[in-house]
Design an enzyme around this catalytic site. Structure first.
Site, PDB file in Angstrom:
ATOM      1  N   TYR A  83       8.563 -10.733 -10.633  1.00  0.00           N
ATOM      2  CA  TYR A  83       7.934 -10.612 -11.952  1.00  0.00           C
ATOM      3  C   TYR A  83       6.771  -9.640 -12.023  1.00  0.00           C
ATOM      4  O   TYR A  83       6.186  -9.449 -13.092  1.00  0.00           O
ATOM      5  CB  TYR A  83       7.484 -12.001 -12.428  1.00  0.00           C
ATOM      6  CG  TYR A  83       8.623 -12.990 -12.496  1.00  0.00           C
ATOM      7  CD1 TYR A  83       9.674 -12.787 -13.387  1.00  0.00           C
ATOM      8  CD2 TYR A  83       8.673 -14.103 -11.658  1.00  0.00           C
ATOM      9  CE1 TYR A  83      10.733 -13.674 -13.444  1.00  0.00           C
ATOM     10  CE2 TYR A  83       9.732 -15.001 -11.709  1.00  0.00           C
ATOM     11  CZ  TYR A  83      10.764 -14.773 -12.596  1.00  0.00           C
ATOM     12  OH  TYR A  83      11.813 -15.647 -12.662  1.00  0.00           O
ATOM     13  N   HIS A 128      14.608  -9.232 -19.544  1.00  0.00           N
ATOM     14  CA  HIS A 128      14.129 -10.006 -18.384  1.00  0.00           C
ATOM     15  C   HIS A 128      13.398  -9.062 -17.449  1.00  0.00           C
ATOM     16  O   HIS A 128      13.893  -7.975 -17.151  1.00  0.00           O
ATOM     17  CB  HIS A 128      15.301 -10.660 -17.649  1.00  0.00           C
ATOM     18  CG  HIS A 128      16.069 -11.568 -18.541  1.00  0.00           C
ATOM     19  ND1 HIS A 128      15.604 -12.800 -18.904  1.00  0.00           N
ATOM     20  CD2 HIS A 128      17.234 -11.382 -19.201  1.00  0.00           C
ATOM     21  CE1 HIS A 128      16.464 -13.350 -19.743  1.00  0.00           C
ATOM     22  NE2 HIS A 128      17.464 -12.506 -19.948  1.00  0.00           N
TER      23      HIS A 128
HETATM   24  C1  DQA Z   1      13.142 -14.278 -16.627  1.00  0.00           C
HETATM   25  C2  DQA Z   1      14.347 -14.640 -15.756  1.00  0.00           C
HETATM   26  C3  DQA Z   1      14.700 -16.100 -15.898  1.00  0.00           C
HETATM   27  O1  DQA Z   1      15.819 -16.413 -15.076  1.00  0.00           O
HETATM   28  C4  DQA Z   1      13.534 -16.959 -15.458  1.00  0.00           C
HETATM   29  O2  DQA Z   1      13.859 -18.320 -15.643  1.00  0.00           O
HETATM   30  C5  DQA Z   1      12.269 -16.601 -16.129  1.00  0.00           C
HETATM   31  C6  DQA Z   1      11.960 -15.191 -16.360  1.00  0.00           C
HETATM   32  C7  DQA Z   1      12.675 -12.824 -16.372  1.00  0.00           C
HETATM   33  O3  DQA Z   1      11.902 -12.310 -17.155  1.00  0.00           O
HETATM   34  O4  DQA Z   1      13.071 -12.227 -15.357  1.00  0.00           O
HETATM   35  O5  DQA Z   1      11.422 -17.454 -16.385  1.00  0.00           O
HETATM   36  O6  DQA Z   1      13.515 -14.382 -17.976  1.00  0.00           O
END
Ligand code: DQA
Length: 149
Positions: free
Chosen positions: A27, A104
């Site tokens: 992230y 994402h």
């Molecule tokens: C997410 C990916 C999802 O699988 C995860 O549960 C998240 C963040 C991303 O931004 O990569 O909370 O949406």
């Protein structure tokens, strides 16, 4: 009423408010506040105006979608884990009848198998994953194109 369509609702769902303390390998290190600043600046460059919504409560996310008519012209959404199973959010997104792009930060297609599933994907113009904060700029570019068509 203005005929210019430039209002983008940027929606973050469950656990995204914890950015900055989540796994940086997936992230990155930006907090959600910092990410939103980046997104609004990218939007400004494209002549778009952003408004932001974040919640850890699925019903609030759904209700925000219910209220969007007349408030936004397009949606960028990262619902977090809800992406993978929330038919409630899927149905509420369908109700908006607005162009939407799914984003994402992490590369969901190359992580656990359950993250590959998106129940909102079929309603979105595009699904952008694994590009970090730049993915939001790309999402805004899709909406810019769609809204000026
Ligand atoms: C997410 C990916 C999802 O699988 C995860 O549960 C998240 C963040 C991303 O931004 O990569 O909370 O949406």
């Amino acid at each position: 009423m203005s005929s210019v369509k430039n209002r983008i609702e940027v929606m973050h769902g469950v656990n995204l408010d914890q950015l900055g303390r989540r796994n940086a390998a997936h992230y990155g290190t930006l907090t959600l506040d910092e990410l939103e600043v980046r997104i609004s600046s990218a939007a400004r460059d494209l002549g778009l105006v952003t408004q932001f919504f974040r919640t850890n409560h699925e019903g609030e996310f759904v209700e925000r979608l219910h209220r969007l008519e007349g408030l936004a012209d397009g949606i960028v959404l990262n619902p977090g884990a809800w992406t993978h199973y929330s038919y409630a959010i899927r149905d509420a997104l369908e109700l908006t009848e607005m162009p939407a792009v799914e984003v994402h930060l992490s590369d969901v297609d190359h992580r656990e198998a359950w993250r590959r599933e998106s129940v909102i994907g079929e309603l979105c113009l595009a699904r952008i994953a694994g590009k970090g904060p730049d993915g939001y700029r790309e999402a805004l570019e899709h909406l810019r194109k769609e809204l000026s068509a």
